[in-house]
Design an enzyme around this catalytic site. Structure first.
Site, PDB file in Angstrom:
ATOM      1  N   LYS A 215       0.867  -1.184   0.000  1.00 46.89           N
ATOM      2  CA  LYS A 215       0.000   0.000   0.000  1.00 46.89           C
ATOM      3  C   LYS A 215       0.899   1.227   0.000  1.00 46.89           C
ATOM      4  O   LYS A 215       1.597   1.505   0.974  1.00 46.89           O
ATOM      5  CB  LYS A 215      -0.922   0.022   1.225  1.00 46.89           C
ATOM      6  CG  LYS A 215      -1.837   1.239   1.207  1.00 46.89           C
ATOM      7  CD  LYS A 215      -2.626   1.403   2.482  1.00 46.89           C
ATOM      8  CE  LYS A 215      -3.215   2.815   2.522  1.00 46.89           C
ATOM      9  NZ  LYS A 215      -3.789   3.143   3.841  1.00 46.89           N
TER      10      LYS A 215
ATOM     11  N   GLY B 260      -8.463   9.342   9.286  1.00 47.01           N
ATOM     12  CA  GLY B 260      -8.809   9.445  10.696  1.00 47.01           C
ATOM     13  C   GLY B 260      -9.914  10.431  11.013  1.00 47.01           C
ATOM     14  O   GLY B 260     -10.266  10.606  12.182  1.00 47.01           O
TER      15      GLY B 260
ATOM     16  N   ALA C  45      -9.712   5.401   3.915  1.00 48.69           N
ATOM     17  CA  ALA C  45      -9.567   6.622   4.719  1.00 48.69           C
ATOM     18  C   ALA C  45     -10.868   7.403   4.874  1.00 48.69           C
ATOM     19  O   ALA C  45     -11.588   7.641   3.922  1.00 48.69           O
ATOM     20  CB  ALA C  45      -8.497   7.551   4.159  1.00 48.69           C
ATOM     21  N   GLY C  46     -11.112   7.798   6.118  1.00 45.62           N
ATOM     22  CA  GLY C  46     -12.198   8.712   6.427  1.00 45.62           C
ATOM     23  C   GLY C  46     -13.512   8.053   6.792  1.00 45.62           C
ATOM     24  O   GLY C  46     -14.437   8.740   7.199  1.00 45.62           O
TER      25      GLY C  46
ATOM     26  N   ALA D 117      -9.547   1.382   9.345  1.00 43.99           N
ATOM     27  CA  ALA D 117      -8.625   1.280  10.475  1.00 43.99           C
ATOM     28  C   ALA D 117      -9.251   1.995  11.670  1.00 43.99           C
ATOM     29  O   ALA D 117      -9.893   1.382  12.522  1.00 43.99           O
ATOM     30  CB  ALA D 117      -7.261   1.873  10.117  1.00 43.99           C
TER      31      ALA D 117
END
Lengths: 267, 77
Positions: free
Chosen positions: A102, A163, A189-190, A211
């Site tokens: 990644k 995040g 992401a997000g 995550a």
């Protein structure tokens, strides 16, 4: 008519196959036990890891990933230049014996937005060295196409900043990017909660990477299970074909056969 | 220009900290000096930004002032 499979068919990426459309980021968990429980609940078969100096990287994570039946997707998180990302990628391949990567080249520490020039430059070099590059990118369809042309195995557009938990801020751009490339698209992401993951799949993404949304939730294994169901729901919905949006109402109940219920004139 | 010290050691930088190692120290020795088992899988090494394959750790010697980075997979997005 057969019911939709509860256990969906694998999807192909980077010369391999994955069962789960939920890629789990290993960052942000309170401890290894919580991570392991979340991995089991997520059903993921691919987990991201970062490379760090050994004094900052206690052993045990890889064992937990392998115990969960998953393979690793090393990242270049924290790299602010193409050169740093390239060296980190080479370290990861040497350490983990995988050419899956990644790629993240970050522009600045405030936005953590991907640096388009650095990402593209690093992608070209790494694809040329045989890496299977999953490129973290903005939600720009043109950049997605350039990354595909550079030889990336998958593109990973952000829904919103890393995040932030703001979800998918530009669904239109994600669907345009989906149409712009032939390689798998992984929303990265997000994401804030499970419905964001369902939307990503409904927009045509092949998978999501989560995550923070899982690891920093109040109950990571429970949220991991929610994401697992969400990606399955989104994938089923995408394949089922949504109804067109209409300006006005349209009854689903037929009017034919409606009984006449007016009161009578008589006594 | 850093050179060999009088006691036969050389000064390098290992994971950001100064480290004195034998003048004939190898990459494998530095991995061990940092407290890692050189036979543990999942570790990689770069010297001055160039990755040294595991197969070359035992034969790659270090020069004074070289920067050695020893990394492992850890939790991350």
């Amino acid at each position: 008519m057969p019911r939709p499979a509860a256990d969906p068919a694998p999807w192909a990426v980077a010369g391999g196959e994955l069962r789960s459309r939920l890629i789990l980021g290993s960052g942000g968990f309170a401890d290894l036990a919580t991570f392991g429980a979340a991995l089991e609940a997520a059903g993921s078969d691919l987990v991201t890891v970062a490379m760090r100096r050994i004094d900052q990287a206690p052993p045990g994570l890889l064992d937990a990933i392998h115990a969960g039946g998953a393979r690793v997707l090393p990242n270049t998180a924290g790299c602010y230049s193409a050169d740093d990302a390239i060296t980190t990628a080479r370290l990861a391949r040497e350490a983990l014996e995988t050419d899956w990567l990644k790629l993240e080249v970050i522009a600045d520490p405030v936005t953590l937005l991907p640096d388009p020039e650095g990402t593209l430059a690093a992608a070209r070099v790494l694809a040329g060295e045989g890496f299977r590059v999953f490129a973290y990118t903005s939600d720009d369809p043109v950049l997605g196409r350039r990354l595909e042309e550079a030889g990336c195995a998958a593109v990973m557009p952000l829904g919103s900043p890393i995040g932030s938990g703001l979800g998918i801020l530009n669904p239109h751009a994600i669907s345009l990017l989906r149409e712009a490339v032939a390689v798998p698209v992984v929303l990265d992401a997000g994401l804030g909660t499970a419905s964001d993951a369902a939307l990503a799949l409904e927009l045509g993404c092949d998978a999501v990477l989560a995550a923070t949304a899982i690891s920093r939730s109040a109950d990571p294994p429970r949220m991991a299970a929610a994401f697992r169901h969400a990606v399955e729901a989104g994938h089923l919905a995408a394949g089922a074909g949504r109804v067109p949006r209409r300006r006005h109402a349209q009854a689903s109940t037929p009017t034919a056969g409606l009984p006449d219920l007016k009161p009578g004139d008589g006594a | 220009m850093a050179t060999q010290e009088h006691d036969g050691t050389i000064g390098i930088e290992a994971n950001g900290e100064p480290l004195a190692v034998a003048a004939d120290a190898t990459v494998r020795d530095v991995v061990a000096a940092l407290g890692a088992d050189p036979d543990e899988r999942g570790i990689a090494v770069a010297v001055d930004g160039a990755v040294i394959p595991r197969s070359a750790w035992a034969t790659t010697r270090l020069a004074p002032a070289q920067r050695v980075e020893v990394v492992r997979a850890t939790a991350g997005g």
